[in-house]
Design a protein around this motif. Structure first.
Motif: not given
Length: 280
Positions: A135-141
């Protein structure tokens, strides 16, 4: 209890730890939900592990949730100077045996701050992302993780249940020093990741290390165990220690007797023939 450990590994190329560590997950209630049923015994097990030479303990904010980190602090704080405590974030817990991936940066930020408080530390030596969340790009996580590293709240970052492409993607955001994937004598799906992490100088931390293989392996394991005067569990751990020098083991137990047995695996050196026979 013997303090002999089968050599060491430098996490991040810096922190030297004994390769046979301890995983805290079993010091919780049924379904990894709630506190350890016998809290005083759980504290004894943690103290005995450290006395036996363990200086690497793995936990997570989701174990309990939260109770495992509190227990470790209650048992061992103020911590020995050489003790590395690794924790993880990125799951919501909705009930016993229920794990919901949550890579929302807001959740990750809260998880990091919560772990710092519960473990009573100013800096987490090794913080690991439980899972990539689709649900979230890992860059955001990972953005709040990078912030925490820059703020001095996290020293090193690791990942869990990832393939090599995911490791490479995360590495573009933050330095990765460890990977924790399911791996044991029976389940070797992640062979490529074991090899890749070795090449990169990262630690590989198998979870569920004590699965000792299908029935066809049992006779072979029993035969080798008898030769070494060891248990089948000890042979399963010794095989992992032999597999590669960057593998760190975190067998967990709530029993002092089992802890002693697990620690004994460090004294077993499998021959090349033994290793090859088990690896077939």
């Amino acid at each position: 209890m013997s303090t002999a450990i089968a050599d060491t590994f430098r996490v991040g190329g810096e922190i030297e730890i004994n390769r046979l560590g301890y995983g805290g997950m079993q010091l919780t209630g049924k379904g990894v939900w709630g506190d350890a049923p016998d809290r005083e015994n759980a504290k004894k097990v943690l103290k005995a592990a450290v006395e036996a030479g363990v200086n690497f303990i793995d936990t997570a904010d989701s174990y309990g949730p939260h109770t495992n980190e509190v227990l470790i602090a209650d048992a061992l704080h103020p911590y020995p100077l050489d003790l590395l405590i690794a924790t993880k974030g990125g799951f919501d817990r909705t009930g016993p045996n229920q794990w919901v991936t949550n890579g929302d940066p807001k959740h990750i930020r809260e998880a990091i701050d919560g772990s710092l408080k519960r473990l009573k530390v100013e800096k987490i030596d090794l913080w690991q992302l439980h899972r990539f969340d689709p649900k979230f790009p890992v860059e955001e996580t990972l953005a709040p993780v990078v912030e925490a590293v820059e703020a001095g709240k996290i020293r090193y970052v690791g990942l869990s249940e990832v393939d090599t492409e995911q490791i490479k993607r995360a590495e573009k955001v933050v330095k990765i020093v460890s990977v924790q994937n399911l791996y044991n004598l029976d389940d070797r799906k992640w062979e490529e990741v074991v090899d890749y992490t070795e090449q990169q100088g990262m630690a590989f931390i198998p979870w569920y290390p004590l699965a000792s293989g299908p029935n066809k392996l049992q006779a072979k394991i029993a035969q080798i165990a008898e030769k070494h005067g060891a248990t089948t569990s000890q042979i399963a751990l010794a095989w992992l220690l032999k597999r590669a020098p960057h593998i760190l083991l975190i067998p967990g137990t709530s029993s002092l007797e089992h802890l002693k047995e697990n620690m004994g695996a460090a004294n077993i050196t499998l021959s090349y023939e033994d290793f090859a026979a088990l690896s077939k």
